[in-house]
Enzyme design. Structure first.
Site, PDB file in Angstrom:
ATOM      1  NE  ARG A  45      -3.363 -45.781  66.030  1.00 21.64           N
ATOM      2  CZ  ARG A  45      -3.917 -46.779  66.671  1.00 21.64           C
ATOM      3  NH1 ARG A  45      -4.999 -46.574  67.387  1.00 21.64           N
ATOM      4  NH2 ARG A  45      -3.430 -48.000  66.596  1.00 21.64           N
ATOM      5  CE  LYS A 150      -4.757 -63.012  53.188  1.00 20.95           C
ATOM      6  NZ  LYS A 150      -4.232 -64.166  53.712  1.00 20.95           N
ATOM      7  CE  LYS A 184       2.128 -64.526  45.118  1.00 23.90           C
ATOM      8  NZ  LYS A 184       3.361 -63.877  45.501  1.00 23.90           N
ATOM      9  CD  GLU A 218       2.965 -68.386  54.769  1.00 28.60           C
ATOM     10  OE1 GLU A 218       3.247 -67.205  54.582  1.00 28.60           O
ATOM     11  OE2 GLU A 218       2.179 -68.771  55.645  1.00 28.60           O
ATOM     12  CG  ASP A 237      -3.480 -66.484  56.645  1.00 27.55           C
ATOM     13  OD1 ASP A 237      -3.870 -65.362  56.278  1.00 27.55           O
ATOM     14  OD2 ASP A 237      -2.285 -66.747  56.874  1.00 27.55           O
ATOM     15  CG  HIS A 242      -3.889 -66.408  48.983  1.00 24.97           C
ATOM     16  ND1 HIS A 242      -4.282 -65.144  48.626  1.00 24.97           N
ATOM     17  CD2 HIS A 242      -3.214 -66.266  50.156  1.00 24.97           C
ATOM     18  CE1 HIS A 242      -3.856 -64.281  49.533  1.00 24.97           C
ATOM     19  NE2 HIS A 242      -3.220 -64.929  50.475  1.00 24.97           N
ATOM     20  CE  LYS A 331       1.190 -68.206  59.062  1.00 20.69           C
ATOM     21  NZ  LYS A 331       2.023 -67.481  58.098  1.00 20.69           N
TER      22      LYS A 331
END
Ligand SMILES: NC(=O)c1ccc[n+]([C@@H]2O[C@H](COP(=O)([O-])OP(=O)(O)OC[C@H]3O[C@@H](n4cnc5c(N)ncnc54)[C@H](OP(=O)(O)O)[C@@H]3O)[C@@H](O)[C@H]2O)c1
Length: 482
Positions: A45, A150, A184, A218, A237, A242, A331
């Site tokens: 857009r 996802k 992976k 992470e 998440d 996963h 995280k």
């Protein structure tokens, strides 16, 4: 691989397209892995140009210090087109339709159309509706395929609704639900490792395995994606998709054949054998945390969103009964790391040494087995040593393709093995649905943890409930020692 295909990207200016999809298309062009006649239509857009698209690819490759093949980049540039349209407006799909039907070498009767939805999930139904009302979804001659990212819903009921909405337009066989962890190299190798190395088949069960731990950590925090993360949290998440998919691959029965259908059947059977965590068991079987500073970072002092989640599952079948399975993700953790560890039982009471087999998904991809060895000395002292296989040593001259290259190639050639099915998505939500209900609007059990740590300090105590606290401690020591 079809000879003719058109790849449509919805959301080309977004993070996913820039960081993953466009660089993957560059690599596929560079390795001559795209169909003979191929075009990339980027809907936007904004006032985006082909040059902007190419610049964003160069930017990502430069950040990775990659020496760019400008010939491949130029060839890619020749097949990129921008389609200016508002994806929320059904009438604008006529613009897309005329670009798709453009008469050139790519546009033939059997050209395959692939639509990649790299947009927020709120836009999914507008896009699917726009494609349908313009005859772009049901056009069998073009074998239209829908690639979606996802999250596939926010809980069991919303996933069921989303699946129902999309499947009214696209049949399940044309829907490619992307879980890039499945694409992976190290994840794909789980099947080869388990089923092509017979020495492991006799010990891959509860007679030999004491416990299983899957960690997906992470080091980064939410990084400007607060809106998305506040609606999502660590459980949705990472665990729902996963991590549970990794668990299915590592514990499923051997598929009847290596066909996509048989692999999906084996995974689904396993997922349905996992006991869903019930409301009354949430406190005992789960742990949730939030890194310190999260609420300030996202400017929401009252946020109860978990940035760390751990759960203990039971697999209710003959192979895995009584083997505690621990899943954890977070995280702002000490180390970026995704790995699966199987701990083996000791044959003698009192023998504290346990063999552990670790499948390292990322980074330092490989497989590591720890063994006890006699230290070279005049005594009988022993020491833990490692027997290891690392991709970067065993496959020195092989570039490891990024997961998104595999995602795109498989979708183009119509191989659904590395995508998740509607039933798998629903089975995964079922396992965690009561946890979501229990955690919603209830912050009582949320434990704060230091950024750069391994999560809440209460993890050890929590793991003690299942006799696995020593495993958590051993893993942390191993990682600290490198
Ligand atoms: N980023 C990742 O690493 C990652 C990983 C896994 C899954 N995903 C999933 O992938 C999807 C895309 O994520 P993302 O991080 O790339 O999101 P993003 O950075 O927010 O980008 C979203 C894209 O959608 C477009 N868009 C949003 N609303 C629109 C509208 N009303 N009309 C037209 N275009 C609109 C944006 O266009 P404008 O530029 O014009 O706003 C932008 O190109 C999401 O479903 C996400 O959950 C992302």
């Amino acid at each position: 691989m079809p000879d003719n295909a058109v790849f449509v990207i919805f959301g080309v200016t977004g993070d996913l397209a820039k960081r993953k999809l466009l660089p993957a298309l560059y690599w596929l062009m560079d390795s001559s892995s795209l169909p003979k006649n191929f075009r990339i239509l980027c809907t936007s857009r904004r006032d985006t140009s082909v040059d902007d698209v190419i610049k964003s690819i160069v930017h990502v490759l430069e950040l990775q210090s990659i020496s760019i093949n400008y010939h491949s980049l130029e060839k890619l540039k020749e097949i990129v087109q921008i389609v200016h349209m508002d994806i929320g407006k059904a009438s604008d799909y006529a613009i897309l339709k005329s670009s798709l039907e453009q008469k050139d070498s790519v546009g033939s009767k059997d050209t395959c159309y692939l639509y990649y939805l790299a947009v927020p999930p709120e836009m999914f139904s507008a896009i699917v509706g726009g494609l349908e009302s313009n005859g772009l979804a049901s056009d069998n001659s073009h074998n239209p395929r829908l690639l979606i990212e996802k999250p596939f819903g926010y809980n069991y009921d919303s996933a069921l609704e989303l699946i129902g909405q999309i499947e009214k337009v696209f049949p399940e066989e044309s829907i490619y639900r992307v879980d890039h962890y499945l694409a992976k190299e190290t994840t794909q190798n789980i099947i080869t490792f388990r089923f092509c190395n017979p020495i492991f088949s006799n010990i891959w069960n509860n007679r030999s395995v004491d416990s299983i731990l899957i960690t997906a950590a992470e080091t980064i925090g939410v990084e400007g994606r607060a809106n998305f993360y506040e609606k999502t949290g660590a459980l949705r998440d990472f665990i729902q998709n996963h991590v549970i998919q990794l668990l299915a691959l590592v514990t499923m029965e051997k598929p009847a054949t290596t066909s996509s259908k048989d692999i999906h059947d084996a995974k689904l059977k396993l997922l349905q054998e996992i006991d869903p965590i019930r409301l009354e068991d949430v406190d005992e079987q789960t742990l949730r945390g939030q890194y310190e500073g999260y609420t300030e970072e996202i400017s929401n002092p009252g946020s109860g969103t978990e940035t760390y989640a751990a759960l203990k599952l039971n697999i209710n079948n003959d192979r895995w009964k009584n083997v505690p399975v621990l899943l954890r993700t977070g995280k702002s953790m000490a180390q970026k790391l995704t790995e699966i560890t199987l701990v083996f039982k000791s044959d003698e009471p009192g023998n504290t040494h346990r063999n552990m087999l670790t499948i390292r998904i990322q980074p330092d991809e490989g497989i590591i087995l720890n063994l006890l060895a006699k230290k070279p000395s005049l005594t009988d002292e022993t020491q833990t040593v490692l027997m290891d296989f690392y991709y970067n040593q065993s496959f020195k001259n092989h570039r490891q393709p990024d997961a998104y290259e595999r995602v795109l190639v498989d979708a183009i050639r119509g191989d659904k093995t590395l995508f998740t099915t509607d039933q798998e998505v629903l089975a995964s939500w079922k396992i965690i649905d009561d946890i979501l209900t229990s955690w919603k609007d209830n912050k009582d059990s949320l434990q704060l943890y230091r950024q750069g740590s391994w999560g809440p300090e209460g993890e050890d105590q929590w793991a003690q409930n299942f006799g696995t606290d020593w495993l958590i401690a051993a893993k942390q020591e191993e990682q600290i020692d490198g």
